[in-house]
Structures are given as C-alpha cells and as structure tokens.
Design an enzyme around this catalytic site. Structure first.
Site, short mmCIF file in Angstrom:
data_model
loop_
_atom_site.label_atom_id
_atom_site.label_comp_id
_atom_site.label_asym_id
_atom_site.label_seq_id
_atom_site.Cartn_x
_atom_site.Cartn_y
_atom_site.Cartn_z
N GLU A 185 7.30 -26.77 7.58
CA GLU A 185 6.34 -27.88 7.67
C GLU A 185 5.23 -27.49 8.63
OE1 GLU A 185 8.09 -31.66 8.68
OE2 GLU A 185 6.26 -32.37 9.67
N GLU A 220 -1.57 -34.78 13.78
CA GLU A 220 -0.84 -36.04 13.96
C GLU A 220 -1.47 -36.75 15.16
OE1 GLU A 220 3.70 -36.09 12.86
OE2 GLU A 220 3.28 -34.27 14.03
#
Length: 265
Positions: free
Chosen positions: A146, A151
């Site tokens: 990932e 974020e």
C-alpha cells in the site's frame, strides 16, 4: 547519492504539471475532471464492498455508488462529499450515520512505477480523513503493498502524511513521513509520489519529505514491482480520523486533476 536523488526529485516534481516539463517523463494517464456530471466510468469505479460488514479501520461512513450527493464533477473538479445522513433504505447499508464515496481505478488503470500527481484541496474538521493512495492489484493486503500518497485528518489540520505499508510493516503504523501544509484546507496543492525500482518518494508542490528505499531483501519489504491501482476517498472517524464533530458536515474533498507520468521509452 541521497542528496543527488533528492535534487533530481525536486527538479522533476517542481516543474509545471505538463509532460514536456517533466524531464524524461511522459503523461500516460490523466483525469482533468473537465466535464460536469458523474465521475468518468472509463477511469473510476465506486468501491462499496465493505459497507455491510463495516470498513477496516473502524471508519463510520457508508460509501455510496452513482450518487451525485457524494461524488460528482462540478466546475472542473471532482467533489467527494461526506454528509451526516443514514441511507438505511440501501440493501448494503451497515448502520452508518454518514455517507461518502470511494473511487478506485482497479480494472480500469493500474501501473508499475511512475510519477503520480493529484492536485487537491482537503476538508478539515474533527473526524475527516481524506486520502489519495494505491493498493496492489495482484495480491491482497498487506502482501500487495500500500502506498499512501496523501492522508490528512481534521483533528491535526495541516499535517499531511505519506506512508508505506507491506508485509514487513504489518502490525505497525507503516513507514512514513509528514510535512506541514498550513493552508491544506484553504488552497489547492500538488500531492506527489515518485515510484522507481529503487525507491518511493513523497512530495508536496515539488518539495520531497519522505523516501522509502528498496532494500532488496525480498517481497515482504518490497512488493512494489507489480501493478497498483489508485484510490480517492473521504473516510469519517476510525482509527486515524478519531472522534467526529457532527457540526462540520457536509464537507468536501475537491480534486482538480489526477495525472500519471512514466519514463519515456
């Protein structure tokens, strides 16, 4: 050597976002969001697979599909909007009190290596958790790897994170870094990631802030030699988003473009 790589990354990422200005790279895929209406089905699909059972990080949202209230193109931007509402009439509803959207390129476009750039303005407010990220297309998590390009959580506005997850980091918060973008919720910025066979580097507006190196120790540490697909979503609450302030809704994650460049052949 690291200083050279950082300087080269700065040169590539800091130039204007057109292919001819990124030395050695060419534009291979893009969505400019220039046609009002639903997201382009040639580029994106709606991911709703865990609505009934609940999403993986104790998130609180229901991800809708083909619903303009949660995902639409408007004025040259993709709008992902989270709302305080229960869509309990939907067959896959899992009791969530919030709605949002999660768009993925899986099955439409997947890449191995490249320069990825997403220009976006982020939502703020306690409980908001927008993300720009990638998952392995050929293996499940964490073995497929990932790459979290961006974020941000509203409880710490302006702190932007770039993180790697894989089998070797499972059970941890991953390997990542962060950068201050004080006006991330007021202004648009370019969130960028350069992925090569040797390293994955993260930057904002051409300024690198984290680099994850291929240690050549095996697939557990470097599963990043296989295709990955893109995800754009706005989660609510959960392990990273934290407590939710209901007064913030509705909130918008606005994206002006998504561009993927790869080395010229």
């Amino acid at each position: 050597m690291r200083g050279f790589v950082a300087a080269a990354l700065t040169l590539v990422l800091a130039t204007p976002a057109v292919a001819q200005d990124k030395p050695g790279y060419e534009l291979v895929w893009a969505d400019e969001f220039d046609k009002d209406g639903a997201p382009d089905p040639a580029h994106w699909v709606f991911d709703t697979h865990a609505n009934k059972t609940g999403w993986y990080n104790k998130e609180l949202q229901y991800y809708s599909a083909d619903r303009a209230e949660n995902a639409r193109i408007e004025g040259g931007r993709l709008i992902i909007e989270a709302r305080k509402e229960m869509l309990s009439d939907r067959a896959d509803h899992g009791g969530q009190r919030y709605s949002s959207a999660r768009l993925i390129s899986k099955g439409k476009a997947e890449w191995t290596y490249g320069l990825f750039e997403v220009r976006a303005r982020l939502p703020c407010g306690k409980g908001s958790w927008p993300a720009i990220w990638m998952l392995g297309a050929t293996a499940g998590w964490p073995d497929g790897g990932e790459i979290d390009i961006m974020e941000h959580v509203g409880k710490t506005p302006g702190d932007v994170f770039g993180t790697i997850h894989n089998r070797s980091t499972a059970g941890t918060f991953g390997k990542g870094g962060q950068i201050r973008v004080p006006d991330a919720c007021e202004a648009f910025h370019d969130y960028q990631m350069l992925w090569t066979p040797d390293a994955i580097s993260f930057a904002v507006d051409g300024k690198p802030y984290h680099r994850y190196v291929n240690e050549k120790s095996g697939a557990a540490q470097w599963p990043f030699d296989k295709p990955q697909y893109l995800l754009l979503n706005l989660a609510i609450g959960g392990a990273m988003g934290g407590d939710v302030d209901d007064a913030i809704f509705p909130i918008r994650f606005e994206i002006e473009h998504v561009r993927v460049y790869q080395l010229k052949r």
